[in-house]
Scaffold this motif. Structure first.
Motif, PDB file in Angstrom:
ATOM      1  N   UNK A   1      10.292  -1.440  -9.499  1.00 28.90           N
ATOM      2  CA  UNK A   1      10.683  -3.341  -9.745  1.00 28.90           C
ATOM      3  C   UNK A   1       9.840  -4.200  -8.569  1.00 28.90           C
ATOM      4  N   UNK A   2       9.029  -4.607  -9.142  1.00 29.52           N
ATOM      5  CA  UNK A   2       8.007  -5.418  -9.044  1.00 29.52           C
ATOM      6  C   UNK A   2       7.579  -5.838 -10.289  1.00 29.52           C
ATOM      7  N   UNK A   3       6.864  -7.568  -9.926  1.00 26.89           N
ATOM      8  CA  UNK A   3       6.403  -8.361 -10.751  1.00 26.89           C
ATOM      9  C   UNK A   3       6.107  -7.701 -12.135  1.00 26.89           C
ATOM     10  N   UNK A   4       6.296  -7.328 -13.582  1.00 28.10           N
ATOM     11  CA  UNK A   4       5.454  -7.443 -14.297  1.00 28.10           C
ATOM     12  C   UNK A   4       3.812  -8.014 -14.144  1.00 28.10           C
ATOM     13  N   UNK A   5       3.177  -6.780 -14.881  1.00 30.92           N
ATOM     14  CA  UNK A   5       1.620  -7.198 -14.423  1.00 30.92           C
ATOM     15  C   UNK A   5       1.033  -6.149 -13.494  1.00 30.92           C
ATOM     16  N   UNK A   6       1.572  -5.885 -12.529  1.00 29.16           N
ATOM     17  CA  UNK A   6       1.903  -5.717 -10.983  1.00 29.16           C
ATOM     18  C   UNK A   6       1.386  -3.617 -10.890  1.00 29.16           C
ATOM     19  N   UNK A   7      -0.119  -3.681 -10.346  1.00 33.58           N
ATOM     20  CA  UNK A   7      -0.459  -2.144 -10.284  1.00 33.58           C
ATOM     21  C   UNK A   7       0.125  -1.718  -9.109  1.00 33.58           C
ATOM     22  N   UNK A   8       0.132  -0.417  -8.427  1.00 34.36           N
ATOM     23  CA  UNK A   8       0.089  -0.280  -6.860  1.00 34.36           C
ATOM     24  C   UNK A   8       0.004   0.967  -6.734  1.00 34.36           C
ATOM     25  N   UNK A   9      -1.030   1.456  -6.206  1.00 36.75           N
ATOM     26  CA  UNK A   9      -1.693   3.009  -5.558  1.00 36.75           C
ATOM     27  C   UNK A   9      -1.690   3.182  -3.597  1.00 36.75           C
ATOM     28  N   UNK A  10      -1.590   4.125  -3.886  1.00 35.56           N
ATOM     29  CA  UNK A  10      -0.709   4.792  -2.517  1.00 35.56           C
ATOM     30  C   UNK A  10      -1.721   6.550  -2.819  1.00 35.56           C
ATOM     31  N   UNK A  11      -2.827   5.965  -1.578  1.00 35.27           N
ATOM     32  CA  UNK A  11      -3.664   7.850  -1.248  1.00 35.27           C
ATOM     33  C   UNK A  11      -2.349   8.154  -0.256  1.00 35.27           C
ATOM     34  N   UNK A  12      -2.184   9.570  -0.334  1.00 34.34           N
ATOM     35  CA  UNK A  12      -1.573  10.473   0.886  1.00 34.34           C
ATOM     36  C   UNK A  12       0.384   9.917   0.130  1.00 34.34           C
ATOM     37  N   UNK A  13       0.694  10.209   1.416  1.00 36.80           N
ATOM     38  CA  UNK A  13       2.673   9.866   0.973  1.00 36.80           C
ATOM     39  C   UNK A  13       2.462   8.971   0.194  1.00 36.80           C
ATOM     40  N   UNK A  14       3.382   9.105  -0.557  1.00 34.87           N
ATOM     41  CA  UNK A  14       4.152   7.433  -2.104  1.00 34.87           C
ATOM     42  C   UNK A  14       5.074   7.925  -1.624  1.00 34.87           C
TER      43      UNK A  14
ATOM     44  N   UNK B   1      -3.771  -8.258  -9.775  1.00 33.78           N
ATOM     45  CA  UNK B   1      -2.702  -7.446  -9.838  1.00 33.78           C
ATOM     46  C   UNK B   1      -2.634  -6.113  -9.238  1.00 33.78           C
ATOM     47  N   UNK B   2      -4.012  -5.082  -8.671  1.00 36.56           N
ATOM     48  CA  UNK B   2      -4.328  -4.145  -8.348  1.00 36.56           C
ATOM     49  C   UNK B   2      -4.510  -4.460  -7.363  1.00 36.56           C
ATOM     50  N   UNK B   3      -2.823  -3.028  -6.724  1.00 36.72           N
ATOM     51  CA  UNK B   3      -2.978  -2.775  -5.389  1.00 36.72           C
ATOM     52  C   UNK B   3      -2.562  -1.943  -4.496  1.00 36.72           C
ATOM     53  N   UNK B   4      -2.515  -2.278  -3.332  1.00 40.76           N
ATOM     54  CA  UNK B   4      -1.629  -0.989  -2.783  1.00 40.76           C
ATOM     55  C   UNK B   4      -0.453  -1.219  -2.659  1.00 40.76           C
TER      56      UNK B   4
END
Length: 420
Positions: free
Chosen positions: A180-193, A335-338
């Motif tokens: 449930x983030x705005x369309x076009x958003x991409x988010x990565x996260x190292x470790x616990x996700x 558009x690339x985020x943590x």
């Protein structure tokens, strides 16, 4: 963006309508976990048409498609296939009207209320673009379509059915989820996700009697009420303030009338944690508190504990995540985020765990852009976008699907691109 990614994604305009049509078809025809026969068959047919070697029926309805293009790394991308027992209320022209018989024998509505249709369509789009651009990459791409993620038993079913013998061993496993983030958003996260999740059914026993003569009974409703209150102290008094934990009592059933003290109460408890030590502590604390309250209440026999479902924590490999995040930054830019830590849970990690390889799992947005400053056009508070598992959950078609396809292509080419 690498030359390979640019070349492969040049075909996205050409296939966009087909991917949207596939998504709408999947959304209109959802199936519950381990019943994804139509979905799996359609995916297998499409993968064969793209030149993949296909293995069907793994763990019941799981599908693996293998696209080989010379020597090089092996990348596996997983998408889940099942819908949810939710009655759709989106009003979309391609909304589901499906009903089916659930595992418990009752008739249930079915909806793709968690975006698994987005995941399948994106994966098929990725395979199609790779199959049409073989000069831009080398190696093996494995498309894995997993059943029954929602009940938490699909990945285990595939592994138990010999997945590691039926699919090539990958160098890395990748997956994504529309959130449930705005369309076009991409988010990565190292470790616990994503969190581990444990659901328990707890039965506490009393001694039934007349509501006007409680002294002749042992009241399990009071017992359950005291347990609910005391369980809240696990998070507030036993866990460090900066350690994320959720303990929820989501269901209590007891009794048949206002003047009848029942002989039992049944509670269902859900726990979310992010590491094994905290998970063990919380589960042991629940058992300790329940047993102690039953003893304090004079229960005629000990409580019963039944584990309903258990999801592992999703802990992304740091090096793998960094590699994907760098590729996303090069392609998606701002558009690339943590992404934030998520309290949702997944069983995907069972698959790379079975192969003994690293993985990373990221999120993409599927919601319409929210109004600025959280306000509606009239200045009132804007209604939140319906989230996953809502009967109103409806990812906007674009740029959600373009983002889903592109993210899988870009991440895969971080290993498979000829430059890599």
């Amino acid at each position: 963006m690498t030359d390979s990614a640019r070349t492969v994604l040049a075909g996205l305009d050409r296939i966009r309508d087909d991917i949207e049509d596939l998504y709408k078809d999947l959304h209109r025809n959802p199936e519950l976990g381990l019943e994804e026969h139509r979905t799996a068959g359609k995916a297998a047919e499409l993968l064969r048409g793209l030149g993949c070697r296909v293995v069907e029926g793994i763990g019941g309805t799981g599908v693996v498609g293998v696209l080989t293009n010379g020597d090089g790394p092996t990348v596996m991308v997983r998408a889940d296939m099942d819908g949810l027992p939710v009655r759709e209320q989106t009003g979309l022209p391609y909304a589901s009207t499906v009903t089916t018989t659930g595992r418990d024998g009752t008739e249930q509505p079915v909806m793709h209320a968690c975006g698994h249709d987005v995941h399948i369509a994106s994966l098929i789009g990725c395979v199609r673009l790779l199959a049409e651009s073989e000069d831009s990459w080398k190696g093996t791409f494995v498309a894995l379509l997993q059943p029954s993620e929602e009940p938490g038993d699909g990945a285990d079913a595939m592994v138990a059915d010999g997945l590691t013998d039926k699919a090539p061993r990958p160098d890395v496993v990748l997956a994504q989820h529309v959130l449930n983030y705005p369309a076009g958003y991409v988010g990565t996260r190292a470790g616990s996700f994503m969190s581990a999740a444990d659901s328990l059914r707890i039965t506490v026993h009393g001694r039934g009697g007349h509501g006007a003569m409680p002294q002749t009974a042992v009241d399990p409703v009071v017992m359950a009420a005291m347990i609910v209150v005391r369980l809240q102290t696990i998070v507030s008094r036993e866990i460090a303030a900066l350690t994320p934990v959720v303990v929820t009592v989501g269901s209590i059933h007891a009794g048949t009338g206002p003047n009848i003290i029942p002989d039992r109460a049944v509670m269902q408890v859900n726990v979310r944690t992010y590491d094994d030590a905290t998970r063990t502590h919380v589960l042991q604390a629940i058992e300790r508190i329940v047993k102690a309250e039953c003893q304090a209440s004079g229960a005629p026999k000990p409580p019963e504990f039944e584990k309903i479902v258990s999801f592992p924590p999703t802990v992304n490999d740091a090096g793998t995540t960094r590699r994907v995040a760098e590729a996303f930054a090069g392609h998606f830019g701002s558009d690339a985020h943590t992404i934030d830590l998520q309290t949702a849970s997944e069983d995907m990690s069972r698959i790379p765990e079975a192969f003994g390889v690293p993985f990373t799992y990221w999120g993409i947005g599927g919601g319409a852009p929210a109004p600025d400053e959280g306000e509606g056009a009239d200045g009132s508070a804007a209604a939140p976008r319906p989230g996953n598992h809502s009967p109103y959950f409806a990812p906007v078609l674009q740029p959600t699907l373009d983002t889903g396809v592109s993210a899988l292509v870009v991440a895969s080419l971080a290993w498979l691109a000829v430059e890599a």
